[in-house]
Design a protein around this motif. Structure first.
Motif, PDB file in Angstrom:
ATOM      1  N   TRP A 245      38.069  41.011  49.840  1.00 17.65           N
ATOM      2  CA  TRP A 245      37.289  41.598  49.906  1.00 17.65           C
ATOM      3  C   TRP A 245      36.012  40.733  49.291  1.00 17.65           C
ATOM      4  O   TRP A 245      35.300  41.453  49.546  1.00 17.65           O
ATOM      5  CB  TRP A 245      37.252  42.324  48.215  1.00 17.65           C
ATOM      6  CG  TRP A 245      37.240  42.846  47.513  1.00 17.65           C
ATOM      7  CD1 TRP A 245      35.945  43.564  47.656  1.00 17.65           C
ATOM      8  CD2 TRP A 245      37.186  43.058  45.975  1.00 17.65           C
ATOM      9  NE1 TRP A 245      35.297  44.020  46.859  1.00 17.65           N
ATOM     10  CE2 TRP A 245      35.947  43.663  45.631  1.00 17.65           C
ATOM     11  CE3 TRP A 245      36.978  42.788  45.034  1.00 17.65           C
ATOM     12  CZ2 TRP A 245      35.817  43.771  44.221  1.00 17.65           C
ATOM     13  CZ3 TRP A 245      37.128  42.360  43.617  1.00 17.65           C
ATOM     14  CH2 TRP A 245      36.015  42.790  43.497  1.00 17.65           C
ATOM     15  N   ALA A 246      36.255  39.536  48.863  1.00 16.38           N
ATOM     16  CA  ALA A 246      35.354  38.566  48.584  1.00 16.38           C
ATOM     17  C   ALA A 246      34.069  38.859  49.897  1.00 16.38           C
ATOM     18  O   ALA A 246      32.903  38.406  50.324  1.00 16.38           O
ATOM     19  CB  ALA A 246      35.725  37.102  48.208  1.00 16.38           C
ATOM     20  N   HIS A 247      34.554  38.354  51.153  1.00 17.61           N
ATOM     21  CA  HIS A 247      34.319  38.081  51.818  1.00 17.61           C
ATOM     22  C   HIS A 247      33.466  39.398  52.860  1.00 17.61           C
ATOM     23  O   HIS A 247      32.761  38.730  54.501  1.00 17.61           O
ATOM     24  CB  HIS A 247      35.633  36.945  53.315  1.00 17.61           C
ATOM     25  CG  HIS A 247      35.886  36.249  53.271  1.00 17.61           C
ATOM     26  ND1 HIS A 247      36.926  35.238  53.370  1.00 17.61           N
ATOM     27  CD2 HIS A 247      35.570  35.247  51.970  1.00 17.61           C
ATOM     28  CE1 HIS A 247      36.756  33.820  52.552  1.00 17.61           C
ATOM     29  NE2 HIS A 247      35.908  33.802  51.609  1.00 17.61           N
ATOM     30  N   TRP A 248      33.662  40.457  52.715  1.00 17.89           N
ATOM     31  CA  TRP A 248      32.203  41.477  53.266  1.00 17.89           C
ATOM     32  C   TRP A 248      31.364  41.844  52.036  1.00 17.89           C
ATOM     33  O   TRP A 248      30.179  42.105  53.090  1.00 17.89           O
ATOM     34  CB  TRP A 248      33.687  42.307  53.043  1.00 17.89           C
ATOM     35  CG  TRP A 248      34.996  42.524  54.265  1.00 17.89           C
ATOM     36  CD1 TRP A 248      35.610  42.415  54.788  1.00 17.89           C
ATOM     37  CD2 TRP A 248      36.040  43.520  54.274  1.00 17.89           C
ATOM     38  NE1 TRP A 248      36.569  42.799  55.319  1.00 17.89           N
ATOM     39  CE2 TRP A 248      37.291  43.697  54.891  1.00 17.89           C
ATOM     40  CE3 TRP A 248      35.386  45.352  53.510  1.00 17.89           C
ATOM     41  CZ2 TRP A 248      38.051  44.843  55.199  1.00 17.89           C
ATOM     42  CZ3 TRP A 248      35.958  46.358  53.874  1.00 17.89           C
ATOM     43  CH2 TRP A 248      37.904  45.966  54.714  1.00 17.89           C
ATOM     44  N   TYR A 249      31.313  41.062  51.671  1.00 21.09           N
ATOM     45  CA  TYR A 249      30.062  41.165  50.352  1.00 21.09           C
ATOM     46  C   TYR A 249      29.148  39.961  50.044  1.00 21.09           C
ATOM     47  O   TYR A 249      29.152  39.669  49.006  1.00 21.09           O
ATOM     48  CB  TYR A 249      30.855  41.914  49.655  1.00 21.09           C
ATOM     49  CG  TYR A 249      31.650  43.702  49.730  1.00 21.09           C
ATOM     50  CD1 TYR A 249      30.552  44.419  50.354  1.00 21.09           C
ATOM     51  CD2 TYR A 249      32.662  44.022  49.441  1.00 21.09           C
ATOM     52  CE1 TYR A 249      30.442  45.426  50.853  1.00 21.09           C
ATOM     53  CE2 TYR A 249      32.738  44.802  50.241  1.00 21.09           C
ATOM     54  CZ  TYR A 249      32.532  45.818  50.369  1.00 21.09           C
ATOM     55  OH  TYR A 249      32.900  47.072  51.003  1.00 21.09           O
ATOM     56  N   GLY A 250      29.805  38.524  51.180  1.00 21.85           N
ATOM     57  CA  GLY A 250      29.092  37.607  50.746  1.00 21.85           C
ATOM     58  C   GLY A 250      29.864  36.717  49.729  1.00 21.85           C
ATOM     59  O   GLY A 250      29.000  35.807  49.422  1.00 21.85           O
ATOM     60  N   ALA A 251      31.105  36.912  49.050  1.00 21.61           N
ATOM     61  CA  ALA A 251      30.958  35.889  47.264  1.00 21.61           C
ATOM     62  C   ALA A 251      32.573  35.065  47.995  1.00 21.61           C
ATOM     63  O   ALA A 251      32.294  34.470  49.840  1.00 21.61           O
ATOM     64  CB  ALA A 251      32.039  37.586  46.668  1.00 21.61           C
ATOM     65  N   LYS A 252      32.732  34.154  47.048  1.00 25.26           N
ATOM     66  CA  LYS A 252      33.525  32.453  47.614  1.00 25.26           C
ATOM     67  C   LYS A 252      34.977  33.311  47.359  1.00 25.26           C
ATOM     68  O   LYS A 252      35.442  33.870  45.688  1.00 25.26           O
ATOM     69  CB  LYS A 252      32.716  31.811  46.539  1.00 25.26           C
ATOM     70  CG  LYS A 252      33.681  30.535  46.955  1.00 25.26           C
ATOM     71  CD  LYS A 252      32.994  29.754  46.020  1.00 25.26           C
ATOM     72  CE  LYS A 252      31.335  29.516  45.422  1.00 25.26           C
ATOM     73  NZ  LYS A 252      31.052  28.232  44.778  1.00 25.26           N
ATOM     74  N   LEU A 253      35.419  32.898  47.751  1.00 25.30           N
ATOM     75  CA  LEU A 253      37.017  33.011  47.335  1.00 25.30           C
ATOM     76  C   LEU A 253      37.865  31.745  47.379  1.00 25.30           C
ATOM     77  O   LEU A 253      37.500  30.492  47.869  1.00 25.30           O
ATOM     78  CB  LEU A 253      38.007  33.507  48.971  1.00 25.30           C
ATOM     79  CG  LEU A 253      39.244  34.518  49.046  1.00 25.30           C
ATOM     80  CD1 LEU A 253      39.879  35.015  47.793  1.00 25.30           C
ATOM     81  CD2 LEU A 253      40.020  34.167  49.679  1.00 25.30           C
ATOM     82  N   VAL A 254      38.313  31.634  45.992  1.00 29.13           N
ATOM     83  CA  VAL A 254      39.230  30.646  45.886  1.00 29.13           C
ATOM     84  C   VAL A 254      40.332  30.378  46.005  1.00 29.13           C
ATOM     85  O   VAL A 254      41.144  31.296  45.462  1.00 29.13           O
ATOM     86  CB  VAL A 254      38.620  30.113  44.141  1.00 29.13           C
ATOM     87  CG1 VAL A 254      38.999  28.655  43.664  1.00 29.13           C
ATOM     88  CG2 VAL A 254      36.527  29.183  44.208  1.00 29.13           C
ATOM     89  N   MET A 255      40.941  29.193  46.343  1.00 31.25           N
ATOM     90  CA  MET A 255      42.372  29.841  46.779  1.00 31.25           C
ATOM     91  C   MET A 255      43.468  28.785  45.722  1.00 31.25           C
ATOM     92  O   MET A 255      43.281  27.823  45.488  1.00 31.25           O
ATOM     93  CB  MET A 255      43.550  29.300  47.861  1.00 31.25           C
ATOM     94  CG  MET A 255      42.697  30.089  49.323  1.00 31.25           C
ATOM     95  SD  MET A 255      43.453  29.919  50.571  1.00 31.25           S
ATOM     96  CE  MET A 255      44.945  31.202  50.085  1.00 31.25           C
ATOM     97  N   CYS A 256      44.435  28.758  44.582  1.00 34.11           N
ATOM     98  CA  CYS A 256      45.706  28.573  44.249  1.00 34.11           C
ATOM     99  C   CYS A 256      45.826  27.684  45.162  1.00 34.11           C
ATOM    100  O   CYS A 256      46.373  27.429  46.072  1.00 34.11           O
ATOM    101  CB  CYS A 256      45.413  28.495  42.893  1.00 34.11           C
ATOM    102  SG  CYS A 256      47.119  29.782  42.536  1.00 34.11           S
ATOM    103  N   GLU A 257      46.172  26.453  44.615  1.00 38.88           N
ATOM    104  CA  GLU A 257      47.758  26.030  44.555  1.00 38.88           C
ATOM    105  C   GLU A 257      48.914  26.738  45.553  1.00 38.88           C
ATOM    106  O   GLU A 257      49.581  27.766  44.484  1.00 38.88           O
ATOM    107  CB  GLU A 257      48.007  24.055  44.298  1.00 38.88           C
ATOM    108  CG  GLU A 257      46.250  23.429  43.903  1.00 38.88           C
ATOM    109  CD  GLU A 257      46.830  22.748  42.879  1.00 38.88           C
ATOM    110  OE1 GLU A 257      48.482  21.876  43.138  1.00 38.88           O
ATOM    111  OE2 GLU A 257      46.073  21.564  43.460  1.00 38.88           O
ATOM    112  N   PRO A 258      49.431  26.276  45.934  1.00 36.49           N
ATOM    113  CA  PRO A 258      50.545  26.852  46.091  1.00 36.49           C
ATOM    114  C   PRO A 258      51.654  26.350  44.781  1.00 36.49           C
ATOM    115  O   PRO A 258      51.934  25.445  43.981  1.00 36.49           O
ATOM    116  CB  PRO A 258      51.805  26.176  47.595  1.00 36.49           C
ATOM    117  CG  PRO A 258      50.801  25.542  47.965  1.00 36.49           C
ATOM    118  CD  PRO A 258      49.876  25.183  46.984  1.00 36.49           C
ATOM    119  N   GLU A 259      52.472  27.367  44.165  1.00 34.71           N
ATOM    120  CA  GLU A 259      53.371  27.499  42.220  1.00 34.71           C
ATOM    121  C   GLU A 259      52.244  27.384  41.923  1.00 34.71           C
ATOM    122  O   GLU A 259      52.959  27.529  40.652  1.00 34.71           O
ATOM    123  CB  GLU A 259      54.297  26.954  42.537  1.00 34.71           C
ATOM    124  CG  GLU A 259      54.766  26.543  43.415  1.00 34.71           C
ATOM    125  CD  GLU A 259      55.798  28.485  44.291  1.00 34.71           C
ATOM    126  OE1 GLU A 259      56.115  28.969  43.061  1.00 34.71           O
ATOM    127  OE2 GLU A 259      56.159  28.768  44.684  1.00 34.71           O
TER     128      GLU A 259
END
Length: 392
Positions: A245-259
């Motif tokens: 979703w974020a990458h179709w509209y210019g937003a930033k995606l933040v990933m949390c660490e495993p677990e």
């Protein structure tokens, strides 16, 4: 789904509400586009904007696109070398990856190569891994260096290490590939838990996800200032909208660490540090997060303006506690519902403190009816079976 064509036994008001108000007419969406095409269109608009953050690592839209292109080309070459045939649409490529930049790159690379990705949790036992590989007849598994040595040796499957320090990203062309799949072709296959028998792969085409995320953007618009948190394991369908979703509209995606999704203290700091505006919680995990906030005399992170719940029934006490903890005046809690087979979610409902909770109305280009044993719509406030289908 086609309904019995009698008068249904409904009065005019019920008929109008069920067929006209609750099940709206079709709406247009880019039904001829694939997930990766829509990403590439956004790359052209905001090449230097930050697309992806994981711990201290950052990729711009341009960098993420280039790396996915490079891995896609390498994947196509290795697939041909192994099978003596080209990688065609609907080819299943397995992934065994931790939450990481590599995971996002690999997912995009499979789609750009024309295949469909099959996510495998690194914690799966060997027999479940073997079952999925056998069931999909996957020829290639994309993985990371720290998993490569633990994977079973076999001549049936080729393992490709996708770590971002690999030579792949120094030697392979990073330009966009020509489109190999269509909107009708598969994007991914997610396997069920198998609690009632053997796990079964749920096959989802690009078209269903494009409709789902186009609707999501129309209902909950993202801007370039938004930050979406990706914390759901990629073997669950909620991860799909978190990833794309974020990458179709210019937003930033933040990933949390495993677990990391299980650690409320870590999540609280990450959300604050990254100014996350939109995220998802399974209701039971939202209960745990609310408990953490209250135990530590904290409010819900002020940066959050939109919180989605799905995967379990959202209980009134969870909703009330969430609104009690919220300080952002624009904050809203939304309840989503849908089976994996129906492209993530098919109904939506905006909650309000002090009001009842339901699963809501159908999303765009989707119909939902409560039917009796004869597959006829029942009157409003009458118990029946929920039927879900595409618009005619």
């Amino acid at each position: 789904m086609r309904l019995s064509n009698d008068r249904y036994g409904l009065n005019e008001a019920e008929f109008d509400k069920i067929f006209c108000q609750w099940n709206k007419p079709n709406t247009s969406y880019p039904s001829d586009k694939t997930i990766n095409q829509l990403f590439e269109e956004q790359v052209k608009k905001t090449p230097n904007s930050i697309a992806l953050v994981y711990m201290s690592q950052v990729l711009t839209y341009k960098e993420l696109n280039q790396r996915a292109n490079q891995l896609a080309r390498y994947l196509r070459k290795e697939y041909r070398n192994k099978t003596s045939t080209p990688l065609t649409a609907n080819t299943l490529i397995a992934l065994r990856l931790d939450k990481s930049l590599e995971m996002v790159v690999a997912v995009l690379a499979v789609l750009k190569a024309g295949g469909a990705y099959v996510p495998i949790d690194p914690s799966y036992p060997p027999d479940r891994l073997a079952y999925i590989l056998d069931d999909t007849k996957a020829q290639i598994v994309l993985t990371q260096q720290h998993f490569a040595k633990a994977l079973p040796a076999t001549t049936q499957v080729q393992y490709i290490v996708t770590d971002l320090d690999s030579d792949i990203y120094n030697t392979v062309d990073g330009d966009n590939l020509k489109e190999y799949a269509t909107a009708q072709d598969l994007a991914y296959v997610i396997y069920t838990s198998g609690t009632t028998g053997k796990p079964k792969g749920v096959m989802i085409p690009h078209k269903g996800i494009v409709n789902r995320l186009t609707w999501m953007q129309s209902e909950y618009p993202l801007s370039a200032q938004d930050v979406v948190l990706q914390k759901t394991a990629y073997v669950f369908d909620v991860s799909v909208w978190e990833l794309f979703w974020a990458h179709w509209y210019g937003a930033k995606l933040v990933m949390c660490e495993p677990e990391g999704h299980k650690d409320s203290s870590y999540l609280y700091r990450l959300i604050n540090d990254q100014n996350v505006t939109k995220l998802h919680f399974v209701p039971s995990m939202l209960d745990a997060y609310n408990s953490y906030l209250m135990a530590n005399h904290l409010t819900l992170n002020p940066c959050i303006n939109t919180l989605f719940c799905s995967g379990e029934a959202l209980q009134p006490i969870t909703m009330e506690q969430t609104y009690h903890n919220a300080v952002n005046k624009q904050f809203k809690l939304h309840n989503l519902y849908g089976p994996t087979e129906a492209s993530i979610d098919v109904t939506y409902f905006e909650t309000f403190a002090g009001h009842d909770i339901c699963i809501g109305k159908p999303i765009a280009n989707t119909k939902a009816y409560i039917l009796d044993e004869s597959r006829r719509p029942v009157p409003i406030n009458t118990i029946g079976e929920l039927y879900i289908g595409e618009q005619d």
